[in-house]
Design an enzyme around this catalytic site. Sequence first.
Site, short mmCIF file in Angstrom:
data_model
loop_
_atom_site.label_atom_id
_atom_site.label_comp_id
_atom_site.label_asym_id
_atom_site.label_seq_id
_atom_site.Cartn_x
_atom_site.Cartn_y
_atom_site.Cartn_z
N CYS A 93 0.87 -1.18 0.00
CA CYS A 93 0.00 0.00 0.00
C CYS A 93 0.90 1.23 0.00
O CYS A 93 2.06 1.14 -0.42
CB CYS A 93 -0.97 -0.02 1.19
SG CYS A 93 -0.19 0.01 2.81
N ARG A 117 -3.29 -0.58 5.48
CA ARG A 117 -3.92 -1.62 4.67
C ARG A 117 -3.05 -2.85 4.46
O ARG A 117 -3.52 -3.99 4.67
CB ARG A 117 -4.32 -1.04 3.30
CG ARG A 117 -5.44 -0.02 3.39
CD ARG A 117 -5.56 0.81 2.13
NE ARG A 117 -4.40 1.68 1.95
CZ ARG A 117 -4.18 2.43 0.88
NH1 ARG A 117 -5.04 2.38 -0.12
NH2 ARG A 117 -3.12 3.21 0.82
N ASP A 122 -9.24 2.97 1.59
CA ASP A 122 -8.16 3.52 2.42
C ASP A 122 -8.77 4.10 3.69
O ASP A 122 -9.50 5.08 3.64
CB ASP A 122 -7.42 4.61 1.64
CG ASP A 122 -6.23 5.14 2.41
OD1 ASP A 122 -6.06 4.78 3.60
OD2 ASP A 122 -5.46 5.93 1.83
P1 4NP Z 1 -1.66 2.79 4.21
O1 4NP Z 1 -2.36 4.10 4.82
O2 4NP Z 1 -1.11 3.19 2.87
O3 4NP Z 1 -2.80 1.85 4.13
O4 4NP Z 1 -0.59 2.39 5.19
C1 4NP Z 1 -1.78 5.36 4.85
C2 4NP Z 1 -0.79 5.61 5.76
C3 4NP Z 1 -0.23 6.88 5.81
C4 4NP Z 1 -0.69 7.84 4.94
C5 4NP Z 1 -1.67 7.58 4.02
C6 4NP Z 1 -2.23 6.31 3.97
N1 4NP Z 1 -0.11 9.15 5.01
O5 4NP Z 1 -0.63 10.03 4.30
O6 4NP Z 1 0.86 9.36 5.76
#
Ligand code: 4NP
Length: 153
Positions: A8, A14, A123
């Site tokens: 991800c 995720r 997300d």
């Molecule tokens: P992930 O979620 O990609 O599912 O781990 C996120 C984690 C951090 C961020 C965005 C999505 N961020 O903008 O820092």
Amino acid sequence: MPSILFVCLGNICRSPLAEGALRAEAARLGFDLIVDSAGTGNWHAGEAPDERAQRTALKHGVDISALRARQVTKGDFRRFTHIIALDHENLSNLRKLAPSDSTAELSLLLDHVPGREGQAVTDPWFGDEAGFEVTWDEVEAAARGLAAQLRAL
Ligand code: 4NP
């Protein structure tokens, strides 16, 4: 042995949930496979999964607290048999990053859930904990589909 890398953006919400769900499903079925996760971004490298993700997984009997975020590397494309993106943007970035000698099969996580092919996992980052439950349901369904597919290889 199949080796699966979930990818991800941050590797704190995720993809750690997908990793936890597939590990649990493989253990339940009693078959061996290598499972890992990574992010296309590196902002959260070294961090444990988001606390909302940890709590959600634990509610479903899966402890993901020991996982630590890392960024995907070119070597991953030779080390893993399957690299599975949680959404279209990450899949597109993986395709750009893939070295010419990549041996990994790239796909979208929900391609492994009948009827949800081509869809992105929600997300949950900007929402509340209820969103993480939706994500859990999606990664768990994918883990079931994937485990069945991989066992048949
Ligand atoms: P992930 O979620 O990609 O599912 O781990 C996120 C984690 C951090 C961020 C965005 C999505 N961020 O903008 O820092």
